[in-house]
Design an enzyme around this catalytic site. Structure first.
Site, mmCIF file in Angstrom:
data_model
loop_
_atom_site.group_PDB
_atom_site.id
_atom_site.type_symbol
_atom_site.label_atom_id
_atom_site.label_comp_id
_atom_site.label_asym_id
_atom_site.label_seq_id
_atom_site.Cartn_x
_atom_site.Cartn_y
_atom_site.Cartn_z
ATOM 1 N N GLY A 277 0.796 -1.210 0.000
ATOM 2 C CA GLY A 277 0.000 0.000 0.000
ATOM 3 C C GLY A 277 0.830 1.262 0.000
ATOM 4 N N ALA A 278 0.188 2.392 0.400
ATOM 5 C CA ALA A 278 0.808 3.720 0.296
ATOM 6 C C ALA A 278 1.369 3.871 -1.120
ATOM 7 C CB ALA A 278 1.877 3.918 1.359
ATOM 8 N N GLY B 36 5.498 4.585 -8.896
ATOM 9 C CA GLY B 36 6.249 3.361 -9.155
ATOM 10 C C GLY B 36 5.327 2.146 -9.166
ATOM 11 N N HIS B 37 4.437 2.071 -8.170
ATOM 12 C CA HIS B 37 3.462 0.977 -8.135
ATOM 13 C C HIS B 37 2.549 1.020 -9.365
ATOM 14 C CE1 HIS B 37 4.124 1.395 -3.615
ATOM 15 N NE2 HIS B 37 4.450 0.141 -3.860
ATOM 16 N N LYS C 111 13.880 -1.210 -7.198
ATOM 17 C CA LYS C 111 14.421 -0.485 -6.040
ATOM 18 C C LYS C 111 14.789 -1.485 -4.951
ATOM 19 C CE LYS C 111 11.820 1.675 -3.039
ATOM 20 N NZ LYS C 111 12.248 1.119 -1.724
ATOM 21 N N MET D 83 11.219 6.559 -5.571
ATOM 22 C CA MET D 83 9.873 6.565 -5.014
ATOM 23 C C MET D 83 9.713 5.401 -4.044
ATOM 24 S SD MET D 83 7.305 7.732 -8.044
ATOM 25 C CE MET D 83 7.459 9.367 -8.774
ATOM 26 N N SER D 84 9.151 5.724 -2.880
ATOM 27 C CA SER D 84 8.958 4.732 -1.830
ATOM 28 C C SER D 84 7.802 5.156 -0.952
ATOM 29 C CB SER D 84 10.233 4.611 -0.982
ATOM 30 O OG SER D 84 9.990 3.844 0.181
#
Length: 282
Positions: free
Chosen positions: A31-32, A36-37, A151, A186-187
């Protein structure tokens, strides 16, 4: 958009829409969600008949209880982001009980030493937790293809090893890192950074690029020393590790070989928020 909290209901639906010619793409997440996702979802939709995304903060891969507690949980916002890609994506957002059935514990795996490097040194039991939840999710969704971001390159290699050892019939596909405009990878953890911290965190990718250039002419030891000294100039950052390793075995580079592909791995703390990144040294 269909959202499933129960694996039985998800399985029943997938059986109803699948046929001999259809394929299922799967994007497992905690989630969050960020771009990137969403790029993984785009890739899955491009290559498969159906796409499933899971949203599950897996407790067994956190060796730090505080980190688990503070991990961002933004399910409603995540759903809205998924809708911007497609309303036809199937969302699996299970409970801990649905995944672990009353036994929230990791299975122990051997990943031929991949688990002992980098993240494995600093997060004991982490990859057993990752392997346990990934195996369960793959058994539930039964995808044709599963997509993971580079990543977490060490995790990607471990998932590939898991699938090979457990003989799980799925193709694991690694996808490029998505970065913010300043280069920060991105994370989901970036959500915990202040605006100023997020801006300052660009130094991580900047130093990685400097390390890549230096590795063209210098040894891994010299590059590692350079990175350590570079972070000494930034007191807000605490360097946990910097490692140059063989992409296939993840073993540290001692002497460079022309027959191997190397990658730099880094983990730093910024105001107690742990950030990781990686870059190919080809």
């Amino acid at each position: 958009m269909l959202i499933f909290n129960n694996k039985g209901e998800l399985n029943k639906h997938l059986q109803g829409i699948s046929n001999t010619n259809s394929t299922i793409g799967f994007v497992p997440t905690m989630g969050a969600l960020h771009f990137g996702h969403l790029s993984l979802l785009d890739k899955s939709i491009e290559n498969n008949t159906h796409t499933v995304i899971s949203i599950f903060v897996n407790p067994t891969q956190f060796n730090n209880p505080e980190d688990l507690e503070k991990y961002p949980r933004t399910i409603e916002n995540d759903i809205e982001k998924i809708k911007t890609v497609s309303n036809k994506i199937l969302v699996y957002a299970p409970t801990v009980e649905d995944i672990y059935e009353g036994n929230t514990a990791s299975q122990h795996y051997g990943f031929d030493g991949l688990e002992n490097q980098m993240e494995g040194k600093f997060r004991p039991g982490h990859f057993d937790g990752v392997g346990t939840v990934v195996k369960r999710l793959l058994e539930i969704v039964k995808p044709t293809n599963a997509y993971f971001g580079e990543k977490d390159f060490q995790q990607l290699q471990i998932v590939k090893k898991l699938v090979a050892k457990e003989k799980i019939p799925v193709t694991i596909i690694g996808c490029p890192i998505y970065r913010e405009s300043n280069g920060l990878a991105m994370s989901s953890r970036n959500e915990r950074l202040s605006v100023k911290e997020r801006e300052n965190a660009s130094i991580i990718f900047e130093i990685l690029n400097q390390a890549k250039t230096l590795f063209g002419t210098e040894s891994a030891a010299i590059v590692t020393d350079f990175v350590a000294k570079a972070f000494e100039k930034y007191p807000d950052f605490e360097l946990e590790y910097f490692e140059i390793a063989d992409e296939e075995t993840l073993l540290p580079c001692v002497t460079k070989s022309e027959n191997k592909d190397y990658r730099a791995f880094i983990a730093v703390f910024l105001n107690k928020i742990r950030l990781i990144d990686t870059i190919s040294l080809k």
